[in-house]
Design an enzyme around this catalytic site. Structure first.
Site, PDB file in Angstrom:
ATOM      1  N   SER A 195       0.807  -1.437  -0.162  1.00 35.65           N
ATOM      2  CA  SER A 195      -0.124  -0.162   0.129  1.00 35.65           C
ATOM      3  C   SER A 195       0.817   1.230  -0.190  1.00 35.65           C
ATOM      4  O   SER A 195       0.014   2.025  -0.295  1.00 35.65           O
ATOM      5  CB  SER A 195      -0.609   0.168   1.250  1.00 35.65           C
ATOM      6  OG  SER A 195      -0.392   0.049   2.623  1.00 35.65           O
ATOM      7  N   ASN A 228      -1.959  -2.375  13.076  1.00 34.43           N
ATOM      8  CA  ASN A 228      -3.291  -2.194  12.759  1.00 34.43           C
ATOM      9  C   ASN A 228      -3.674  -0.622  13.909  1.00 34.43           C
ATOM     10  O   ASN A 228      -4.319  -0.168  13.182  1.00 34.43           O
ATOM     11  CB  ASN A 228      -4.054  -3.789  13.816  1.00 34.43           C
ATOM     12  CG  ASN A 228      -3.932  -5.017  12.656  1.00 34.43           C
ATOM     13  OD1 ASN A 228      -3.400  -4.783  11.767  1.00 34.43           O
ATOM     14  ND2 ASN A 228      -4.185  -5.709  13.540  1.00 34.43           N
ATOM     15  N   THR A 278     -38.954  28.164  -9.382  1.00 32.56           N
ATOM     16  CA  THR A 278     -39.696  26.818  -8.688  1.00 32.56           C
ATOM     17  C   THR A 278     -39.578  26.144 -10.568  1.00 32.56           C
ATOM     18  O   THR A 278     -40.116  26.651 -11.477  1.00 32.56           O
ATOM     19  CB  THR A 278     -40.507  26.899  -8.093  1.00 32.56           C
ATOM     20  OG1 THR A 278     -41.974  27.520  -8.696  1.00 32.56           O
ATOM     21  CG2 THR A 278     -40.540  28.177  -6.662  1.00 32.56           C
ATOM     22  N   HIS A 279     -39.134  24.687 -10.445  1.00 31.35           N
ATOM     23  CA  HIS A 279     -39.224  24.117 -11.393  1.00 31.35           C
ATOM     24  C   HIS A 279     -38.718  24.656 -12.480  1.00 31.35           C
ATOM     25  O   HIS A 279     -39.145  24.605 -13.645  1.00 31.35           O
ATOM     26  CB  HIS A 279     -40.683  23.663 -11.559  1.00 31.35           C
ATOM     27  CG  HIS A 279     -41.780  23.654 -10.681  1.00 31.35           C
ATOM     28  ND1 HIS A 279     -41.861  21.650 -10.196  1.00 31.35           N
ATOM     29  CD2 HIS A 279     -42.073  23.896  -9.694  1.00 31.35           C
ATOM     30  CE1 HIS A 279     -42.482  22.046  -9.135  1.00 31.35           C
ATOM     31  NE2 HIS A 279     -43.204  23.437  -8.684  1.00 31.35           N
ATOM     32  N   SER A 327     -13.582  25.340 -27.622  1.00 31.28           N
ATOM     33  CA  SER A 327     -14.257  23.898 -28.961  1.00 31.28           C
ATOM     34  C   SER A 327     -12.495  24.512 -29.537  1.00 31.28           C
ATOM     35  O   SER A 327     -12.467  25.184 -30.356  1.00 31.28           O
ATOM     36  CB  SER A 327     -15.165  24.593 -29.492  1.00 31.28           C
ATOM     37  OG  SER A 327     -15.065  22.980 -30.860  1.00 31.28           O
ATOM     38  N   LYS A 370     -17.333  29.516 -29.472  1.00 34.28           N
ATOM     39  CA  LYS A 370     -17.519  28.700 -28.272  1.00 34.28           C
ATOM     40  C   LYS A 370     -16.681  29.150 -26.986  1.00 34.28           C
ATOM     41  O   LYS A 370     -16.242  29.085 -27.051  1.00 34.28           O
ATOM     42  CB  LYS A 370     -17.723  26.885 -28.293  1.00 34.28           C
ATOM     43  CG  LYS A 370     -18.678  26.719 -29.279  1.00 34.28           C
ATOM     44  CD  LYS A 370     -19.830  25.834 -28.583  1.00 34.28           C
ATOM     45  CE  LYS A 370     -19.545  24.650 -28.104  1.00 34.28           C
ATOM     46  NZ  LYS A 370     -20.778  24.523 -27.365  1.00 34.28           N
ATOM     47  N   GLU A 382     -19.176  22.401 -15.317  1.00 31.31           N
ATOM     48  CA  GLU A 382     -18.991  20.928 -15.393  1.00 31.31           C
ATOM     49  C   GLU A 382     -18.405  19.932 -14.742  1.00 31.31           C
ATOM     50  O   GLU A 382     -18.827  18.793 -14.457  1.00 31.31           O
ATOM     51  CB  GLU A 382     -19.288  20.913 -16.851  1.00 31.31           C
ATOM     52  CG  GLU A 382     -19.825  22.148 -17.589  1.00 31.31           C
ATOM     53  CD  GLU A 382     -20.115  22.148 -19.210  1.00 31.31           C
ATOM     54  OE1 GLU A 382     -21.166  21.422 -19.720  1.00 31.31           O
ATOM     55  OE2 GLU A 382     -18.509  22.236 -19.773  1.00 31.31           O
ATOM     56  N   LYS A 432      -8.588   3.645   1.953  1.00 29.73           N
ATOM     57  CA  LYS A 432      -7.142   4.755   1.394  1.00 29.73           C
ATOM     58  C   LYS A 432      -7.579   5.641   0.891  1.00 29.73           C
ATOM     59  O   LYS A 432      -7.902   6.930   0.207  1.00 29.73           O
ATOM     60  CB  LYS A 432      -5.583   4.925   1.793  1.00 29.73           C
ATOM     61  CG  LYS A 432      -5.735   4.613   3.256  1.00 29.73           C
ATOM     62  CD  LYS A 432      -4.076   3.694   3.311  1.00 29.73           C
ATOM     63  CE  LYS A 432      -4.274   3.717   4.879  1.00 29.73           C
ATOM     64  NZ  LYS A 432      -5.333   2.191   4.677  1.00 29.73           N
TER      65      LYS A 432
HETATM   66  N1  ARG Z   1      -1.240  -1.113   4.780  1.00 32.35           N
HETATM   67  C1  ARG Z   1      -1.765  -1.560   6.192  1.00 32.35           C
HETATM   68  C2  ARG Z   1      -3.340  -0.542   6.083  1.00 32.35           C
HETATM   69  O1  ARG Z   1      -3.854  -0.117   4.925  1.00 32.35           O
HETATM   70  C3  ARG Z   1      -1.913  -1.396   7.822  1.00 32.35           C
HETATM   71  C4  ARG Z   1      -2.113  -2.047   8.678  1.00 32.35           C
HETATM   72  C5  ARG Z   1      -1.173  -3.800   8.314  1.00 32.35           C
HETATM   73  N2  ARG Z   1      -2.003  -4.868   9.412  1.00 32.35           N
HETATM   74  C6  ARG Z   1      -1.508  -5.806   8.650  1.00 32.35           C
HETATM   75  N3  ARG Z   1      -2.012  -6.652   9.797  1.00 32.35           N
HETATM   76  N4  ARG Z   1      -1.526  -6.307   7.612  1.00 32.35           N
HETATM   77  O2  ARG Z   1      -4.299  -1.575   6.216  1.00 32.35           O
END
Ligand code: ARG
Length: 458
Positions: A22, A110, A155-156, A277, A283, A290, A325
């Site tokens: 990650s 964790n 409205t509408h 454009s 344009k 947008e 994430k």
């Molecule tokens: N890269 C992991 C995450 O974003 C970190 C936690 C990993 N924990 C584990 N027991 N493998 O969640």
């Protein structure tokens, strides 16, 4: 090198490693990971797992690492470690040798990632509150400059009653105010520290978790380790804030796109936020608006993503949570960019006052006034409504506005109508009558603008 090689006899398949790693996105938690690590070193020193000297060396190395790598985050992303926690630990060991290996005592990735993400979300709330305020100030400026500009209200998407452009701007300012308060609420609710929950059952060292929490700027420490390592409510809530606010921005973008169209031609968006454009030289397209409207979909998508990921996850940590994430980062970046872009749009907005006034006058938006006028002459409202409907039908056939009809013409529909009807049909009178808190009367708007100046510019 991975943090967990001991139990394994074979290397990971490179395809699995890529799938599992990650770092290419969680490098964005670098500063948070360093900050959490400093606090953890201090907590370990307090329970004598580290000597004061060891703690000081670790903190110094963490400071050095942070200084060294600030502004070089993309290098971190490409470093090849499994995640940001592994990266920081490896770099620390490179700097202080074996001592670096002590820092992870009593800690798990964790609770570490749970902490890092909360710190990140807390910082993001602060940044986004600033960005919301910035856009509010731009809206306030435009409202202030256009207090008396009478604008067709819909409205509408049918012209209904006149408002002012200031009142229109302040409507969106109110929505943004709720977005601000929501962010503040999310910040408050998430501000409880999970560090010390370890993998799932709590750390085995007698850490003073309340002191640790205070050290990291939290209100207190979490009360259940299983919950603490698997809680991602703050991600959902922040994405919910982002989604609601993007819906606001998207509606504003849509209004501006309509008002900027050749057909309405109420306003012109600046060259700075429009594009041309490649084929049609005439344009000038409202791309900024947008894109804001379009990006709302992507932010809402991230909210759906995290809700669906966490739904049905067994306690406590599961690797699914690593999926929290990318959507979060992308949605928050997108939201921030859209807030800034909308502020830029308002910076250069130009009103076509002649066209706006003509539109506000047209569309029989003073029909309700005529009905109220009849009521004031003793006609019951339901009957007045019906009479005015017939007058409007007649006026449309004559291609005239209500105020262009003669008294004789009016009297064909109801003989109580006299010369005194004309001032009542003027746009100015329509606005002035709505002199109630939150109404369009110019003095109400003025008071609101003054109050907002106190709040937002002080
Ligand atoms: N890269 C992991 C995450 O974003 C970190 C936690 C990993 N924990 C584990 N027991 N493998 O969640």
């Amino acid at each position: 090198m991975a943090l967990w090689g001991g139990r394994f006899t074979q290397d990971s398949d490179v395809r699995f490693k890529h799938f599992n790693d990650s770092l290419r996105f969680d490098y964005r938690l670098f500063h948070e990971d360093v900050e959490g690590s400093r606090a953890w070193a201090q907590a370990l020193a307090q329970v004598k797992v580290l000597s004061e000297q060891e703690c000081a060396s670790l903190i110094q190395a963490l400071n050095e690492l942070e200084q060294e790598m600030t502004g070089r985050e993309l290098e971190i992303a490409a470093a090849g470690d499994e995640d940001i926690h592994s990266y920081v630990e490896r770099r620390l060991i490179e700097k202080v040798g074996a001592l670096g290996k002590k820092l992870h005592t009593g800690r798990s990735r964790n609770d570490q990632v749970a902490l890092d993400l909360k710190l990140f979300c807390r910082g993001a709330c602060d940044d986004l509150m600033q960005a919301v305020r910035h856009l509010q100030r731009e809206l306030l400026k435009v409202a202030d400059e256009n207090q008396g500009v009478i604008f067709p209200g819909y409205t509408h998407l049918q012209r209904a009653q006149p408002v002012t452009f200031a009142h229109f701007c302040l409507a969106y300012l109110q929505m943004l105010d709720r977005d601000f308060v929501r962010l503040n609420n999310v910040r408050d609710l998430l501000n409880i520290c999970p560090l010390g929950s370890a993998a799932l059952a709590g750390t085995a060292y007698p850490i003073d978790r309340e002191a640790l929490a205070k050290n990291l700027g939290f209100k207190g420490a979490t009360h259940n380790s299983l919950d603490a390592v698997s809680d991602r409510d703050h991600v959902m809530e922040l994405l919910s804030c982002a989604s609601i606010s993007m819906v606001h921005l998207s509606r504003l973008a849509e209004d501006l796109i309509i008002y900027n169209s050749g057909e309405a031609n109420f306003l012109e968006l600046s060259d700075k936020v429009t594009s041309g454009s490649s084929l049609m030289p005439q344009k000038k397209n409202p791309d900024a608006c947008e894109l804001i409207r379009g990006k709302a979909g992507r932010v809402v998508g991230s909210l759906m993503g995290i809700l669906t990921t966490v739904k049905a996850l067994p306690l406590a940590y599961d690797k699914d949570l690593q999926e929290d994430k990318e959507g979060l980062f992308d949605a928050l970046d997108t939201w921030h960019e859209c807030l800034d872009m909308m502020a830029l749009v308002f910076e250069g907005i130009k009103l076509n006052k002649a066209k706006i006034e003509a539109a506000a006058k047209g569309g029989y938006s003073n029909a309700t006034e005529l009905a109220d006028y009849l009521v004031s002459k003793g006609v019951p409202f339901r009957e007045a409504h019906d009479i005015v409907g017939q007058v409007v039908l007649y006026a449309i056939a004559q291609n005239k506005a209500l105020e262009e009809l003669s008294v004789e013409e009016f009297k064909r529909f109801k003989d109580v109508i006299a010369e005194d009807v004309y001032p009542i049909l003027s746009l100015e009178s329509i606005l002035a009558k709505r002199d109630v808190l939150g109404g369009v009367a110019v003095n109400q708007t003025k008071a609101e603008i003054e109050a907002l100046k106190q709040q937002l510019l002080a």
